[in-house]
Design a protein around this motif. Structure first.
Motif, PDB file in Angstrom:
ATOM      1  N   SER B  76      38.623   2.417  20.508  1.00 33.66           N
ATOM      2  CA  SER B  76      39.778   3.312  20.609  1.00 33.66           C
ATOM      3  C   SER B  76      40.883   2.855  19.655  1.00 33.66           C
ATOM      4  CB  SER B  76      40.297   3.283  22.050  1.00 33.66           C
ATOM      5  OG  SER B  76      41.614   3.744  22.102  1.00 33.66           O
ATOM      6  N   SER B  77      41.612   3.822  19.117  1.00 34.83           N
ATOM      7  CA  SER B  77      42.714   3.465  18.213  1.00 34.83           C
ATOM      8  C   SER B  77      43.880   2.833  18.984  1.00 34.83           C
ATOM      9  CB  SER B  77      43.195   4.702  17.454  1.00 34.83           C
ATOM     10  OG  SER B  77      43.656   5.651  18.392  1.00 34.83           O
ATOM     11  N   ILE B  78      43.870   2.944  20.306  1.00 32.34           N
ATOM     12  CA  ILE B  78      44.927   2.319  21.125  1.00 32.34           C
ATOM     13  C   ILE B  78      44.812   0.791  21.021  1.00 32.34           C
ATOM     14  CG2 ILE B  78      45.865   2.047  23.481  1.00 32.34           C
ATOM     15  CD1 ILE B  78      44.620   4.800  24.141  1.00 32.34           C
ATOM     16  N   GLY B  79      43.577   0.315  20.907  1.00 32.24           N
ATOM     17  CA  GLY B  79      43.357  -1.134  20.792  1.00 32.24           C
ATOM     18  C   GLY B  79      42.794  -1.717  22.077  1.00 32.24           C
ATOM     19  N   THR B  80      41.694  -2.445  21.926  1.00 27.47           N
ATOM     20  CA  THR B  80      41.036  -3.038  23.099  1.00 27.47           C
ATOM     21  C   THR B  80      41.977  -3.992  23.840  1.00 27.47           C
ATOM     22  OG1 THR B  80      38.970  -2.885  21.877  1.00 27.47           O
ATOM     23  CG2 THR B  80      38.949  -4.308  23.807  1.00 27.47           C
ATOM     24  N   THR B  81      42.733  -4.793  23.098  1.00 22.77           N
ATOM     25  CA  THR B  81      43.616  -5.777  23.734  1.00 22.77           C
ATOM     26  C   THR B  81      44.699  -5.082  24.561  1.00 22.77           C
ATOM     27  OG1 THR B  81      43.250  -7.094  21.762  1.00 22.77           O
ATOM     28  CG2 THR B  81      44.973  -7.861  23.239  1.00 22.77           C
ATOM     29  N   ARG B  82      45.264  -4.005  24.003  1.00 26.15           N
ATOM     30  CA  ARG B  82      46.318  -3.288  24.737  1.00 26.15           C
ATOM     31  C   ARG B  82      45.773  -2.659  26.016  1.00 26.15           C
ATOM     32  NH1 ARG B  82      49.723   1.182  22.021  1.00 26.15           N
ATOM     33  NH2 ARG B  82      50.808   1.137  23.998  1.00 26.15           N
ATOM     34  N   ILE B  83      44.590  -2.055  25.888  1.00 24.07           N
ATOM     35  CA  ILE B  83      43.997  -1.404  27.078  1.00 24.07           C
ATOM     36  C   ILE B  83      43.685  -2.467  28.134  1.00 24.07           C
ATOM     37  CG2 ILE B  83      42.079   0.002  27.956  1.00 24.07           C
ATOM     38  CD1 ILE B  83      41.830   1.250  25.148  1.00 24.07           C
ATOM     39  N   SER B  84      43.077  -3.591  27.682  1.00 25.86           N
ATOM     40  CA  SER B  84      42.725  -4.672  28.619  1.00 25.86           C
ATOM     41  C   SER B  84      43.971  -5.177  29.345  1.00 25.86           C
ATOM     42  CB  SER B  84      42.113  -5.859  27.879  1.00 25.86           C
ATOM     43  OG  SER B  84      40.943  -5.482  27.250  1.00 25.86           O
ATOM     44  N   LYS B  85      45.044  -5.365  28.596  1.00 28.96           N
ATOM     45  CA  LYS B  85      46.280  -5.899  29.185  1.00 28.96           C
ATOM     46  C   LYS B  85      46.836  -4.927  30.239  1.00 28.96           C
ATOM     47  CE  LYS B  85      50.702  -8.030  28.073  1.00 28.96           C
ATOM     48  NZ  LYS B  85      51.299  -7.528  29.307  1.00 28.96           N
ATOM     49  N   ALA B  86      46.822  -3.631  29.894  1.00 29.91           N
ATOM     50  CA  ALA B  86      47.343  -2.634  30.842  1.00 29.91           C
ATOM     51  C   ALA B  86      46.500  -2.618  32.117  1.00 29.91           C
ATOM     52  CB  ALA B  86      47.348  -1.253  30.186  1.00 29.91           C
ATOM     53  N   ILE B  87      45.183  -2.665  31.959  1.00 29.59           N
ATOM     54  CA  ILE B  87      44.286  -2.671  33.133  1.00 29.59           C
ATOM     55  C   ILE B  87      44.538  -3.928  33.965  1.00 29.59           C
ATOM     56  CG2 ILE B  87      41.853  -2.917  33.829  1.00 29.59           C
ATOM     57  CD1 ILE B  87      41.157  -1.058  31.422  1.00 29.59           C
ATOM     58  N   SER B  88      44.639  -5.070  33.276  1.00 31.89           N
ATOM     59  CA  SER B  88      44.838  -6.345  33.963  1.00 31.89           C
ATOM     60  C   SER B  88      46.182  -6.366  34.705  1.00 31.89           C
ATOM     61  CB  SER B  88      44.766  -7.475  32.931  1.00 31.89           C
ATOM     62  OG  SER B  88      44.830  -8.714  33.550  1.00 31.89           O
ATOM     63  N   ASP B  89      47.235  -5.852  34.076  1.00 35.10           N
ATOM     64  CA  ASP B  89      48.563  -5.837  34.719  1.00 35.10           C
ATOM     65  C   ASP B  89      48.554  -5.018  36.003  1.00 35.10           C
ATOM     66  OD1 ASP B  89      49.551  -7.413  32.722  1.00 35.10           O
ATOM     67  OD2 ASP B  89      50.615  -5.819  31.649  1.00 35.10           O
ATOM     68  N   ILE B  90      47.945  -3.824  35.917  1.00 35.39           N
ATOM     69  CA  ILE B  90      47.906  -2.945  37.099  1.00 35.39           C
ATOM     70  C   ILE B  90      47.075  -3.602  38.206  1.00 35.39           C
ATOM     71  CG2 ILE B  90      47.033  -0.708  37.946  1.00 35.39           C
ATOM     72  CD1 ILE B  90      47.805   0.439  35.159  1.00 35.39           C
ATOM     73  N   LEU B  91      45.975  -4.204  37.789  1.00 32.84           N
ATOM     74  CA  LEU B  91      45.083  -4.865  38.739  1.00 32.84           C
ATOM     75  C   LEU B  91      45.768  -6.030  39.450  1.00 32.84           C
ATOM     76  CD1 LEU B  91      42.132  -5.168  39.772  1.00 32.84           C
ATOM     77  CD2 LEU B  91      41.717  -6.584  37.805  1.00 32.84           C
TER      78      LEU B  91
END
Lengths: 205, 98
Positions: B76-91
């Motif tokens: 994704s153009s959003i970036g794997t690291t950004r998506i991972s961080k957002a998922i991790s924060d919510i989790l």
């Protein structure tokens, strides 16, 4: 050069309409939760490639295909039926029938709103795996899970109910996830959604 | 449906193993926490161990009784690291509340 179909890839031949999106997203989610990769014409961003070439390449590459013909209906604007999905289904069946030995191991699931509606417009597909989702994402998940489990003979696959519950949880968090990423849910591309689903599942089962 | 994932996360005491609905256990090092999470996962029919880094990225360390989630072929153009961080924060926020 002919490509071998990849056993872990599933070609999704479904409508891309907004009204179909809840079912489309549910199917993509189920495919990833079952340990497969969802492929569709939307994930090829090579603008130099003709659309049909993209579709043919994906069909050749994927061992499994999920084809939803529920949007084959008369378009009120043109008075004509939409026939992209049945055409791609035909290409998939042709590849299975006339392709090299490995292409003959292909399997496909045909989904519609009603199990026997196909008899009125594409009766030649009788004898294929045709299942009804009734327009419900949860039912689509269960149908995809049960078919993929049987077609792939893979063990240890989660049940349809468990996948549907995880999907509901993912949907509930998607708004917050999009907010954290400064994105609107309806602006997510297929590639964005696929990566979000894959990463979310890795951390949330 | 019960959660099947043991999360190894940084904590004030060092590292913690968290699972929804269970009391967190703390450890002095990440290694010790991962070992404890793996041991707990072995007792389950279906389980995963996910290790979260302080920067928000996470790695799936172990999967038992479930198919391994595959990565999509395109990024994704959003970036794997950004998506991972957002998922991790919510989790992590959800685990704190649980």
């Amino acid at each position: 050069m002919a490509r071998k179909p990849r056993p872990g890839e599933v070609f999704i031949n479904c409508p891309f309409d907004t009204s179909y999106k809840p079912i489309f997203d549910a199917i993509v989610f189920a495919v990833y939760d079952l340990g497969f990769v969802a492929r569709c014409a939307l994930d090829v961003d090579d603008a130099s490639q003709y659309r049909l070439d993209k579709i043919l390449e994906l069909i050749e590459r994927c061992r499994y295909g999920i084809h939803d013909i529920s949007f084959v209906a008369i378009d009120p604007n043109t008075g004509l039926p939409r026939f992209n999905m049945p055409m791609e289904l035909g290409l998939f069946l042709g590849c299975k029938r006339f392709g090299e030995a490995l292409q003959r191991t292909k399997g496909c699931l045909i989904l519609d709103t009603d199990r026997y509606r196909y008899r009125n417009f594409i009766s030649d597909v009788a004898g294929q795996d045709i299942h009804a989702h009734g327009g419900e994402p949860k039912k689509a998940i269960v149908e995809v899970r049960d078919w993929l489990s049987s077609a792939s003979s893979r063990r240890m696959l989660p049940g349809g109910q468990a996948i549907a519950e995880r999907y509901a949880k993912f949907r509930a968090e998607l708004f917050d996830l999009c907010a954290e990423l400064d994105r609107q849910e309806d602006s997510l591309t297929f590639t964005d959604l696929s990566e979000m689903i894959s990463l979310w599942l890795q951390a949330n089962r | 449906m019960t959660d099947k994932t043991f999360h190894v996360v940084p904590s004030k005491e060092g590292w913690a193993v968290k699972k929804a609905g269970k009391k967190a256990a703390t450890f002095s090092s990440q290694d010790k926490a991962v070992k404890a999470a793996r041991k707990s996962a072995k007792r389950e029919r279906e389980a995963q161990v996910v290790v979260h880094a302080p920067n928000g990225s996470f790695v799936l360390k172990e999967v038992r009784g479930l198919p391994v989630v595959q990565k999509p072929p395109q990024r994704s153009s959003i970036g794997t690291t950004r998506i991972s961080k957002a998922i991790s924060d919510i989790l992590k926020e959800r685990l704190e509340k649980a």
